[in-house]
Every structure is written in C-alpha cells, then in structure tokens.
Design a protein around this motif. Sequence first.
Motif, mmCIF file in Angstrom:
data_model
loop_
_atom_site.group_PDB
_atom_site.id
_atom_site.type_symbol
_atom_site.label_atom_id
_atom_site.label_comp_id
_atom_site.label_asym_id
_atom_site.label_seq_id
_atom_site.Cartn_x
_atom_site.Cartn_y
_atom_site.Cartn_z
ATOM 1 N N TRP A 273 8.581 -1.140 -4.648
ATOM 2 C CA TRP A 273 8.619 -1.541 -3.064
ATOM 3 C C TRP A 273 8.820 -3.041 -2.888
ATOM 4 O O TRP A 273 8.382 -3.900 -3.531
ATOM 5 C CB TRP A 273 7.401 -0.710 -2.401
ATOM 6 N N LYS A 274 9.661 -3.089 -1.485
ATOM 7 C CA LYS A 274 9.787 -4.442 -1.366
ATOM 8 C C LYS A 274 8.776 -4.864 -0.319
ATOM 9 O O LYS A 274 8.377 -6.306 -0.662
ATOM 10 C CB LYS A 274 11.234 -4.507 -0.621
ATOM 11 N N ALA A 275 8.351 -3.961 0.405
ATOM 12 C CA ALA A 275 7.414 -4.562 1.394
ATOM 13 C C ALA A 275 6.528 -3.498 1.779
ATOM 14 O O ALA A 275 7.028 -2.220 1.771
ATOM 15 C CB ALA A 275 8.050 -5.113 2.489
ATOM 16 N N LEU A 276 5.571 -3.796 2.477
ATOM 17 C CA LEU A 276 4.447 -2.720 3.308
ATOM 18 C C LEU A 276 4.339 -3.436 4.462
ATOM 19 O O LEU A 276 3.408 -3.889 4.772
ATOM 20 C CB LEU A 276 3.332 -2.537 2.531
ATOM 21 N N ASP A 277 5.129 -3.238 5.437
ATOM 22 C CA ASP A 277 5.488 -3.864 6.659
ATOM 23 C C ASP A 277 5.460 -2.940 7.746
ATOM 24 O O ASP A 277 5.953 -1.708 7.621
ATOM 25 C CB ASP A 277 6.521 -4.977 6.573
ATOM 26 N N GLY B 291 13.276 -1.923 -5.056
ATOM 27 C CA GLY B 291 13.088 -3.115 -4.670
ATOM 28 C C GLY B 291 13.934 -3.185 -3.223
ATOM 29 O O GLY B 291 14.074 -4.334 -2.572
ATOM 30 N N LYS B 292 14.205 -1.886 -2.704
ATOM 31 C CA LYS B 292 14.712 -1.945 -1.231
ATOM 32 C C LYS B 292 13.851 -1.089 -0.121
ATOM 33 O O LYS B 292 14.395 -0.636 0.596
ATOM 34 C CB LYS B 292 16.184 -1.755 -1.255
#
Lengths: 342, 267, 300
Positions: free
Chosen positions: A202-206, A157-158
């Motif tokens: 995963w927290k993001a795909l940024d 989550g990070k």
Amino acid sequence: MKRHLTLGLAALLATSGLVHAEGVVNLYNWGNYTSPELLEKFEAETGIKVNVTDYDSNDTALARIRQGGHGFDIVVPSNSYTQTWINEGLVVPLDKSIVTNHGNIAPEWVDVDFDPGREYSVPWQWGTTGVIVNTSVFKGDINDAGIIFNPPDELKGKINVIPEMSDVMAIAIYYAGGEACTMDMDVMRKVRDMLVSAKAHWKALDYGTVDAHAAGDFSAGIYWNGATMRARLQNEDLAYGYPTTGYPIWMDSAMVLADAQNTENAMTFINFILEPENAAMISNFARYANGVTGSEEFMDEVMRNAPEIVAAPELMAAGRFSPACSQEVNDLQSQIWTEVLQ
Amino acid sequence: MASREFNVRALPGFGAVAIFTLVMLYLPIIILVIFSFNESQSQSAWGGFSLKWYVAAFNNSQVIDVSVRSLWLALVAAGIATVLATLAALATTRVGRFPGQTMIYALINQPLMVPEIVTGIALLIFVAFLKVQTGYAGMGYMVAAHTAFCIPFAYLPIRARLETMDLTLERAAADLYATPVQAFTYVTLPLLVPGIVAGFMLGFVVSLDTVVITEFVKSAGQDTLPTYMLGQLRRSVTPEMNAIATLFLALSLVVVSLFFLITRKRG
Amino acid sequence: MKRDSHRWKWILVSPALLVLILAASGPLLIVAVYSFLSPGNMGGVAWDFSTDAWFRVFFKRDIFEPENVTLNADHLAVFQRTIWLSLQTTVICAALGFPTAWFIATRPANRRMIWLFLITVPFWTNLLIRTFAIQEMIRNTGTLNTALLWLGVIGEPIEMMYTDFAVLLGMSYVFLPLMVLPLYAAMDKLDFRLVEAGYDLYASRFQVLRHVILPLVKPGFIAGSILVFIPSIGAYVTPRVLGGGRSMMMGNLIGLQFGQGRNWPLGSALAMVLLVIVVVALVFYLRITTRETGGRDGQS
C-alpha cells in the motif's frame, strides 16, 4: 498592572463565552461530509448558526466526547458505534415535540437494530465501503477485495486504504471467509497476516483522498461509495467495485449529545435534516443516499442510477449491514488494526 | 570590520549552494502563490489568471470565522505572553545568580524543548478534566495554552535587549533621585520597547503557527486557521486553500518586515 | 543599581511561571501518571495501576499466542525511523545551511540584513502552509513531476509522496532556517584575521576551512543541530501530511494510541520515551557546549 491584567482576563473570558450564546449549534461530523448550502439554508430559516468541526474516525469522535467538556451538540457516528453512544449515556432521546419530521424516516430505516424505533438517532447518510479502481491502470475484475489484499503487480505501491478500522476489518474478515465480529481465531489470524503483508504494497493509509484518486496519485484503494462517486465525477476512469466476498453497508446517524449546550437548537437541526429537500442537499454534496422518504425527487440527476449506488442484484446482495461487535471483538480488532497501522 | 580587498572570505561553491538553498526555500511558496490565481482547479496546469479563489475564500464564512479567531487568539496570547515575559526578563536579567534561577530558565524554555505532540496530549487530558469540573469550555484554555507556548519566544528578544542595554542612563536617573518606579517608567521601559515589540511579534507569529496544541485543546467552534487547514489537507485541496495561504503569507511577511525594521535599529 | 531581596524577582517572574506550570509543564506529570494506568474500554484510562504500557513500548505479546513475547519490532522500527530521519534532516540542514550562512555572513554589512530577512521569511510562514506547498510540489501530478514529464526527463511520474523521502524533504525544508540562523550568528562574530592568517601561512582553502573556520563556528553548528534535531524528533504534522499514515514517526505513533489505537496509557508511555530522547539530546548538547565555550552557556 496586575489589576489591568485581571480585568483583561475577565473581559477575555466573557467574550469567549459567546461561543455558547443563543443561536448556535455545534455539529461534530465527519470531514467533508456536511453541505455548506445546507448550513446556510438552516441559518437563513432559523437564525441559528452552525459550527462544524471535523473528525476522521469513529474512535476520535468517541474519545473526544467521552473526555467531556467538548462543547459539541450533535455527533454523527456510524451504526456499529451507535449503540456504544446510547449505552454509555452520551446521547439523549430525541425530543419528538421538536423533531416533528420523525415520520419522514424511510420505513426500512426505522426499526434498525442499532436503535430500534429511532429513539435516539436519525439517518444522516448511508452507503457502502468497497473498492475504488482506476480502470486505465487495472483491467481485471474490480468486484474483488483481492485487489487490495493481494494486489496485482500493476497496482502494487499505488493503493490507498482509508484508516477506518471497522470498514477495513469487515472487508478483510469477509475476504478471509469469516463473519462480521467473528472470534474464530484461525480466521482472525489469517486476517492479521493478510493485512500485515498487504500493507507492504500500500502506498498510504490516508483519509479524504477524493482529489488524490481523481488526480491519479493512487490507482486503487478501499473507499466509500459516495467519495468514489465524487472522484469519478472528476475522472471518468475511476470505478467502484463491490467485493463479491462481502462488503459492509453502514449508516451514519445524527444524535444529540447528553452534555450539549444547545439541546433545543440541536433538536431543531435534527428536525431540519429530516425534510426531504434538506436531506437531498446532504446527499447532493457528499453523494450518499440518506434514508429520508421523498428526498429522491430533490436529488441531482447524476445521483440517479449512479453505479456507485445502484448495481447488479448479485453485487448488491454481497453487502452486509455491519453489526456492533462485543467489547472482546473490538479489542481484538483494534489490536490487529494498530499492528497494521504502525 | 575587516576590509574586503582580498577574497579571504570566498569559499568556492558556497555562493551557488546559498542561491540554491534560497531558491529551494521559495520555489514551493511561489508556486503556491501563483496557483492561487489559477482560473482552473488544477495545481499543475495553468488555466488563466483569476481572483475567483480569493472571492470564494472571502465568501466562505467558515474561513472568515477561523481566520478572525486565529488573529484574535494570536493578539491576546502574544499580548499576555509579552507582559509576562517582560516581567520575567526584568527579574532574571542583570541580577547575577540567585537560587532557583536554573529552574526558572528550564521552565521558561520548556515549551521550546518538549515536542508539541507531548504537550498536546498532556493538555488534552488536563483541559478535558478542567472543562468537566468547572463547566467552563470557552477560549480561556486556548489562550492559556498559546500564552505558555509564546512566553519563551517573547522572553528571548526582551532578555537580549536588556542584556545589551546601556546602564549609564539608569544610573543617572538614580543619581537624580528618581524612584525605581520612575527610573523604570521613564528610562528602562522606553529603552526596552524594541525588545518588547520584537517579543510580541515573535509570539504573534508562533501562535498563528501552532497546530498540534490547538488541535488537542480546542472545543466545539474553536477551530483556528491551522486546524481548519489540517482538516482541509485531509480532503479535497482546492486553490481556495492557496488563496487563504497566500493571504496569511502576506500577513507574516508584514510582521517579519516590521520585526526586522525594529530589531535592526538595535544593531 | 539597587539590590533588593530576591522576593521581588519571584513576584515578577511568578505570573509567567504560573502560566507555564499550569499550561505546559504541569500537565506533563499527568502523562507520566497515565502511563502507569490500564487502558479504558475503547479509549480513556481505567484507574488501575499497571506497567503493561511500559512493557508494550518495548515488547510485544503475539495477539494469538500471548505466551510468545518478542521485542516490539514495530515500535523499534518507528523509533529507528524517527531518529534516523531526524539525523538525516540535521545533516541535510547543516550541509545546505553552512554555505548559506557563510555566504550571508560575507556579504557587505548593509546587504546582510536583506539576506537574513529572505532566509527568515519562509520560517515565519505557517508550518502547515509550507508542508502543503511541498505536497503540491511532489505529488504525482504536482509541479515537479509535471515539469519533469514536460521536459522529457522522466517517462512517468516519480513516486515521492507518502515515502520516507517525502518526510525527509518536508522536515529539511521546514527546519532549515533553524540551522542557518545560529550558524550565521557564530560567523558574524568570526574574526576574519584568523582566516587571513591561515592563508598567509599558505594553507589551502580546504585546510583553512577544516582547521580555522570549522572549529570557530562549531558552537553555531551544535546549536543549529540541536534546534533542528529536537523539532524533527517530535514532528507530527509533516509526517502526517507527507507520510500519509505509512511513514510514521514517533509523534504519529503517540497520536495513534490516543485515537484508533485506544490505548492511552501506551500513548502516554511513548510520549515519555520521546521526552527522554529529547532530554538526552539536550544533555548531550549542554555537555558539548560547556566544554567548547569553557563553562558559559551556549547561547549564540
């Protein structure tokens, strides 16, 4: 009333035509990749103004240019896409009468398989795609792609993964035991399943998260070496890992578009960035190496021996230059990638 | 107006919710403004008062470019949209039902209803085709796209003004043998001005706000402030962004204040 | 007033219609056409008729076992999230907007304008600026977490960015004024003697609210809901910035197909689906309002 309107419209179209007036070059480049000082210097020396527009993936750039009518002059795609651009006739060969600095391209970057002899492209920057880790959160071995694909509890989550298909797929395929561009369905199935289940952690795909990493919004991620270095310069806890199972080496090259409106200015710019001092400005901004001979002496002190650029030989050896894959492979990869993204 | 002697209008807790809502609406914006004056680069720790981010913004030629382009585009698009919307409002208000009316309303309000992303991709395809066919890739497309998007916003206040306007003056003009053109120029138009100004301002702000359509239509060197900011948001966020945002906030504030002052006279 | 033929009306209205048809409505037809073509090599379209895009909207062929066809759970999840988040946004906006609008409508006439002004200002502030402001609030190192940590309320930052919650918060924040304004418009016209009558008949506050006020301002509620719901369902920027590519909504799914997804026909088909949802919501709205207001259009 009507006549005024027509006149107004005509005046309007006339003024907007100025965009393509003399003394302009339109650069279409990755976001946060172009040194503002470089552009200022170019404008001061040549009187040509550079407009920069960002893109955030090779696909976005390719789709945009293919549509036509874009107005750009220069584009900077990655090596695995370079041949597509050349083969489709989207770019023109370099005008060697203007690009007189062609000889400054470092010898090892001249006969590259994506553009033998560098007829179309010149190096912008090159780098690697690896793992960024906040070592205050994760204490284990950072040279491991498993941090991302099978994350330990403290990182769940990070994680942020860059939304760039070719990079992520390459690391994932190497991790799953395959070769780049593989059509081994067992490997690809493994890759798909691995990515889909990893994404839950995963927290993001940024894209473009230098500050977010530095600020601690993320604790790990797949990231580029130069971007990692920029984040590390803001936060000493960050470190760059070289996955021992393999990681991609890439090079983004500048090319002049076939439907450019300012071809001569574009060639002048291409020649300009091959000056060692100017190439160093690009590197000093984005923190990647550049492939121009003699630029090292103009580089910032922090660039020399930076752990994101120079590592132990066995780690360096795991890097593989990403080849261009066939259409069939591209289709398969983009299907998997879309499944992961949505 | 009912008198307020007994608190029939008071509902318990509503005032508290209203205040809470207002605070919530303003808190993020106020924080954004405060940190635009921050000496340090942090968005959470105060490092002392400084105007350096404003200086940085003013020295950033790209920021100046995109801001000027945004303002220019908003003025032109809102201007054209207001003219077109005024004509349309004159044609469709106070005339009773006529054939095709529903279709006209649907068309005028369409940009309000269709999600921007859908219009955006539609324009991406269409505009790219036109650019290739005509060889013209200037700001005309952006103007057209923004104008279309501004028309309903300009149309609504103008139509509202027309509907509530006093008709006796126009009739008086007609009784005095004024031609329709004279009656329009000397009577209707002056009365309509507040609605037209309000429509223009709405259009102006809407154009300044439009991101998605611009992102899909723009050619090289046609970034506006919102698309530039979208690019910035994807990467390093410095207080320079706060400074730019604050300046545009101030601009919006001025426009909305004027809008209120003008429309207020109506009531 | 003179009653000319309809011709001058059309002449006056045609410039506006021309711009709208060319730069807004017309291109939508192209999207419809594109949804029946085949994806081109690495983006774009190939001019071959195909219904594959529409098939893929709802069904999924396994990449590795093409004969294995299932409902497209990924797409359905995005549809579901989009509709659910939009409904939640509408409810939150209504819950906050109703008391706020009531509060404003019950201020003395000379102060009402100031309150209305205060509500409107954020709305006319650039959408990106507001989204950016929210992002800076809710980041791990943002203002909110920093303040809560400093106060000792929490031990470590609450993860808010890149979640459904972040998108919900952002959309509610951004669209709230769209709920307040029509509600206020409805309340402004409210005949308070009816409320008074309710109290005279010994109704409790709740009863008055439930049986007198709510039915009277219902058109405002419906207008506000539709004004919030429609932009929510098509939201692109807010989920993109605050959702970070994970909490995707339909707008982002469409955008993806035109970029890295390399499937423009599918993107076009998804855009048509989005359009259909909007039209359904609008028809629903029109049916309710025509019933409520007895045939007049629901403009408030």
